[in-house]
Design a protein around this motif. Sequence first.
Motif, PDB file in Angstrom:
ATOM      1  N   LYS A 138       0.806  -1.046  -0.135  1.00  0.00           N
ATOM      2  CA  LYS A 138       0.034  -0.199  -0.065  1.00  0.00           C
ATOM      3  C   LYS A 138       1.023   1.330   0.076  1.00  0.00           C
ATOM      4  CE  LYS A 138      -4.089  -2.037   2.262  1.00  0.00           C
ATOM      5  NZ  LYS A 138      -4.795  -1.804   3.562  1.00  0.00           N
ATOM      6  N   LYS A 139       2.124   1.162   0.521  1.00  0.00           N
ATOM      7  CA  LYS A 139       2.860   2.475   0.808  1.00  0.00           C
ATOM      8  C   LYS A 139       3.331   3.001  -0.602  1.00  0.00           C
ATOM      9  CE  LYS A 139       5.065   1.469   5.132  1.00  0.00           C
ATOM     10  NZ  LYS A 139       6.243   1.378   6.070  1.00  0.00           N
ATOM     11  N   PRO A 140       3.461   2.187  -1.828  1.00  0.00           N
ATOM     12  CA  PRO A 140       3.952   2.847  -2.918  1.00  0.00           C
ATOM     13  C   PRO A 140       2.617   3.503  -3.588  1.00  0.00           C
ATOM     14  CG  PRO A 140       4.891   0.611  -2.770  1.00  0.00           C
ATOM     15  CD  PRO A 140       3.863   0.889  -1.981  1.00  0.00           C
ATOM     16  N   ALA A 141       1.428   3.048  -3.224  1.00  0.00           N
ATOM     17  CA  ALA A 141       0.238   3.551  -3.930  1.00  0.00           C
ATOM     18  C   ALA A 141      -0.033   5.199  -3.629  1.00  0.00           C
ATOM     19  CB  ALA A 141      -1.220   2.863  -3.537  1.00  0.00           C
ATOM     20  N   ALA A 142      -0.357   5.937  -4.462  1.00  0.00           N
ATOM     21  CA  ALA A 142      -0.242   7.381  -4.305  1.00  0.00           C
ATOM     22  C   ALA A 142      -1.492   7.671  -3.233  1.00  0.00           C
ATOM     23  CB  ALA A 142      -0.696   7.923  -5.576  1.00  0.00           C
ATOM     24  N   PRO A 143      -1.252   8.529  -2.482  1.00  0.00           N
ATOM     25  CA  PRO A 143      -2.322   8.823  -1.423  1.00  0.00           C
ATOM     26  C   PRO A 143      -3.646   9.665  -2.074  1.00  0.00           C
ATOM     27  CG  PRO A 143      -0.638  10.705  -1.263  1.00  0.00           C
ATOM     28  CD  PRO A 143       0.072   9.346  -2.176  1.00  0.00           C
ATOM     29  N   SER A 144      -4.543   9.073  -1.308  1.00  0.00           N
ATOM     30  CA  SER A 144      -5.947   9.543  -1.806  1.00  0.00           C
ATOM     31  C   SER A 144      -6.122  11.188  -1.677  1.00  0.00           C
ATOM     32  CB  SER A 144      -7.207   8.938  -1.310  1.00  0.00           C
ATOM     33  OG  SER A 144      -7.169   9.079   0.112  1.00  0.00           O
ATOM     34  N   GLN A 145      -7.064  11.811  -2.404  1.00  0.00           N
ATOM     35  CA  GLN A 145      -7.195  13.266  -2.122  1.00  0.00           C
ATOM     36  C   GLN A 145      -7.588  13.442  -0.658  1.00  0.00           C
ATOM     37  OE1 GLN A 145      -9.717  15.150  -4.863  1.00  0.00           O
ATOM     38  NE2 GLN A 145      -8.467  17.101  -4.744  1.00  0.00           N
ATOM     39  N   ASN A 212     -19.346  21.779  -2.902  1.00  0.00           N
ATOM     40  CA  ASN A 212     -19.090  20.366  -2.879  1.00  0.00           C
ATOM     41  C   ASN A 212     -19.313  20.043  -1.413  1.00  0.00           C
ATOM     42  OD1 ASN A 212     -16.758  21.953  -2.109  1.00  0.00           O
ATOM     43  ND2 ASN A 212     -15.493  20.273  -2.730  1.00  0.00           N
ATOM     44  N   LEU A 213     -20.022  20.597  -0.622  1.00  0.00           N
ATOM     45  CA  LEU A 213     -20.518  20.328   0.704  1.00  0.00           C
ATOM     46  C   LEU A 213     -21.509  19.145   0.380  1.00  0.00           C
ATOM     47  CD1 LEU A 213     -21.219  23.384   2.606  1.00  0.00           C
ATOM     48  CD2 LEU A 213     -19.579  21.910   3.114  1.00  0.00           C
ATOM     49  N   LYS A 214     -21.473  17.952   1.312  1.00  0.00           N
ATOM     50  CA  LYS A 214     -22.391  16.947   1.394  1.00  0.00           C
ATOM     51  C   LYS A 214     -23.893  17.547   1.514  1.00  0.00           C
ATOM     52  CE  LYS A 214     -23.626  12.596   2.893  1.00  0.00           C
ATOM     53  NZ  LYS A 214     -23.402  11.452   3.928  1.00  0.00           N
ATOM     54  N   PRO A 215     -24.849  17.391   0.619  1.00  0.00           N
ATOM     55  CA  PRO A 215     -26.264  17.789   0.570  1.00  0.00           C
ATOM     56  C   PRO A 215     -27.022  17.337   1.946  1.00  0.00           C
ATOM     57  CG  PRO A 215     -26.065  16.781  -1.392  1.00  0.00           C
ATOM     58  CD  PRO A 215     -24.763  16.415  -0.733  1.00  0.00           C
ATOM     59  N   ALA A 216     -27.503  18.596   2.674  1.00  0.00           N
ATOM     60  CA  ALA A 216     -28.028  18.443   3.865  1.00  0.00           C
ATOM     61  C   ALA A 216     -29.482  18.840   3.887  1.00  0.00           C
ATOM     62  CB  ALA A 216     -27.059  19.146   4.873  1.00  0.00           C
ATOM     63  N   ALA A 225     -25.896  23.401  -1.629  1.00  0.00           N
ATOM     64  CA  ALA A 225     -24.713  24.401  -1.748  1.00  0.00           C
ATOM     65  C   ALA A 225     -24.785  25.269  -0.687  1.00  0.00           C
ATOM     66  CB  ALA A 225     -24.450  25.128  -3.032  1.00  0.00           C
ATOM     67  N   MET A 226     -23.919  26.307  -0.508  1.00  0.00           N
ATOM     68  CA  MET A 226     -23.754  27.199   0.574  1.00  0.00           C
ATOM     69  C   MET A 226     -23.399  28.727  -0.142  1.00  0.00           C
ATOM     70  SD  MET A 226     -22.176  27.312   4.253  1.00  0.00           S
ATOM     71  CE  MET A 226     -20.214  27.050   3.765  1.00  0.00           C
ATOM     72  N   VAL A 227     -24.021  29.690   0.258  1.00  0.00           N
ATOM     73  CA  VAL A 227     -23.748  30.902  -0.152  1.00  0.00           C
ATOM     74  C   VAL A 227     -22.940  31.485   0.628  1.00  0.00           C
ATOM     75  CG1 VAL A 227     -24.706  33.197  -0.410  1.00  0.00           C
ATOM     76  CG2 VAL A 227     -26.348  31.345  -0.890  1.00  0.00           C
ATOM     77  N   MET A 228     -21.622  31.982   0.402  1.00  0.00           N
ATOM     78  CA  MET A 228     -20.426  32.459   1.073  1.00  0.00           C
ATOM     79  C   MET A 228     -20.671  33.877   1.407  1.00  0.00           C
ATOM     80  SD  MET A 228     -18.969  29.782   1.171  1.00  0.00           S
ATOM     81  CE  MET A 228     -17.421  30.296   2.153  1.00  0.00           C
ATOM     82  N   CYS A 229     -20.721  34.266   2.687  1.00  0.00           N
ATOM     83  CA  CYS A 229     -20.950  35.321   3.230  1.00  0.00           C
ATOM     84  C   CYS A 229     -19.805  36.046   4.025  1.00  0.00           C
ATOM     85  CB  CYS A 229     -22.209  35.558   3.901  1.00  0.00           C
ATOM     86  SG  CYS A 229     -23.602  35.177   2.900  1.00  0.00           S
ATOM     87  N   ALA A 230     -19.552  37.237   4.228  1.00  0.00           N
ATOM     88  CA  ALA A 230     -18.768  38.097   5.262  1.00  0.00           C
ATOM     89  C   ALA A 230     -19.610  37.877   6.558  1.00  0.00           C
ATOM     90  CB  ALA A 230     -18.053  39.305   4.894  1.00  0.00           C
ATOM     91  N   ASP A 261     -12.479  18.509  -4.187  1.00  0.00           N
ATOM     92  CA  ASP A 261     -12.932  17.034  -3.921  1.00  0.00           C
ATOM     93  C   ASP A 261     -14.410  17.243  -4.551  1.00  0.00           C
ATOM     94  OD1 ASP A 261     -10.953  17.086  -2.174  1.00  0.00           O
ATOM     95  OD2 ASP A 261     -11.969  16.116  -0.675  1.00  0.00           O
ATOM     96  N   LYS A 262     -14.518  16.150  -5.206  1.00  0.00           N
ATOM     97  CA  LYS A 262     -16.035  15.866  -5.800  1.00  0.00           C
ATOM     98  C   LYS A 262     -17.222  16.250  -4.780  1.00  0.00           C
ATOM     99  CE  LYS A 262     -19.096  12.838  -8.538  1.00  0.00           C
ATOM    100  NZ  LYS A 262     -19.065  11.575  -9.161  1.00  0.00           N
ATOM    101  N   GLU A 263     -17.111  15.760  -3.622  1.00  0.00           N
ATOM    102  CA  GLU A 263     -17.845  15.883  -2.459  1.00  0.00           C
ATOM    103  C   GLU A 263     -17.069  16.000  -1.161  1.00  0.00           C
ATOM    104  OE1 GLU A 263     -22.084  14.447  -2.213  1.00  0.00           O
ATOM    105  OE2 GLU A 263     -21.233  13.186  -0.640  1.00  0.00           O
ATOM    106  N   LEU A 264     -17.019  16.777  -0.335  1.00  0.00           N
ATOM    107  CA  LEU A 264     -16.214  16.759   0.838  1.00  0.00           C
ATOM    108  C   LEU A 264     -16.859  15.570   1.770  1.00  0.00           C
ATOM    109  CD1 LEU A 264     -15.749  20.458   1.709  1.00  0.00           C
ATOM    110  CD2 LEU A 264     -14.242  18.965   0.844  1.00  0.00           C
ATOM    111  N   ASN A 265     -15.858  14.977   2.298  1.00  0.00           N
ATOM    112  CA  ASN A 265     -16.491  13.902   3.354  1.00  0.00           C
ATOM    113  C   ASN A 265     -16.656  14.520   4.689  1.00  0.00           C
ATOM    114  OD1 ASN A 265     -16.608  11.845   5.249  1.00  0.00           O
ATOM    115  ND2 ASN A 265     -15.100  10.607   4.188  1.00  0.00           N
ATOM    116  N   PRO A 266     -17.704  14.611   5.247  1.00  0.00           N
ATOM    117  CA  PRO A 266     -17.866  15.147   6.633  1.00  0.00           C
ATOM    118  C   PRO A 266     -17.210  14.467   7.649  1.00  0.00           C
ATOM    119  CG  PRO A 266     -20.124  14.596   5.723  1.00  0.00           C
ATOM    120  CD  PRO A 266     -19.118  14.042   4.743  1.00  0.00           C
ATOM    121  N   LYS A 267     -16.615  13.285   7.681  1.00  0.00           N
ATOM    122  CA  LYS A 267     -15.846  12.785   8.746  1.00  0.00           C
ATOM    123  C   LYS A 267     -14.233  13.484   8.655  1.00  0.00           C
ATOM    124  CE  LYS A 267     -18.394   8.388   8.886  1.00  0.00           C
ATOM    125  NZ  LYS A 267     -18.043   6.937   8.858  1.00  0.00           N
TER     126      LYS A 267
END
Length: 312
Positions: A138-145, A212-216, A225-230, A261-267
């Motif tokens: 497993k070590k030579p394998a490229a680390p996942s994103q 790319n937040l997980k739909p909730a 999605a989420m609207v970004m705000c100051a 990421d395609k979708e962020l993993n909440p964990k």
Amino acid sequence: MFLARSLFKMSSHNPLLRLEQRASEADQIIEYLKQQVQLLKEKAIVQASVREEKKLMVENAKLKNDIEELKKQLLEKEKKRGVRAVAVPSTDNSVECISKPTPPAPSASPAAAVQSSPPKDESKKKKPEKKGGEKAEKKPAAPSQEDSKVDVSRLDMRVGRIITAEKHPDADSLYVEQVDVGEASPRTVVSGLVKHIPLDQMQNRMAILMCNLKPAKMRGVVSQAMVMCASSPDQVEILDPPSGAAPGDRVTFQGFPGEPDKELNPKKKVWEQVQPDLRTDGQCVATYKGAAFEVAGKGVCKAQTMSNSGIK
């Protein structure tokens, strides 16, 4: 016989003399009886000691047998584990076996080490080697994103256009918006902006969205999605993209290349780690660690009036 002779002598003298003699003889008899009693006590003690000694000898012999049996069992188990016995002379001129680990086999002849143990133990030894092999593979394998460095490049920030907005049917503090983010169909977004931005200012306006937040589900409506705000405790402003930006344009950050990421993993809590470094600077420009929210070739994203404020 002694008593009869004494009585005969006593009868041949005067009464006073007989009484004295009788008293003297009685004392002698008492002393004699005391001696006999003492002898009986000593004999009883000796007999008890002998019995106790015999009992201890029997128990000692039994313990010796048990120890020998345990030694045999121990040696058998050590042999099964591949430990050889070393003979050491003991004080009673017998040979006592002391288990001693076998030295590691030289690398040139690994087969000898394998043959020294039974097949069952051989399989046990192979298991950790298998696990180690798997890890080595497993070590030579490229680390996942997901395991790569966490920064803002993991977030899918895009320019979007809020087409329509309306009050949430089941929550007074929430808007439900339909947002064009450059895809085939608009996304539904739920935002807690009712207390900060009037409904008429939510219609047909440009914004920055994290896509790319997980739909909730929020009060029965799924937000995609989420609207970004100051944001501050007293004020909230939607971030504006630069003039000329179109829905779907990617927001990038100089010095932080990479695909989101395609979708962020909440964990993995990527958003929670990145968010504290999102701020507007002194000119109200939205930044991550000093790098501006930028739409390539079109400019930077800004808040209307809020400088040095957090972004979320």
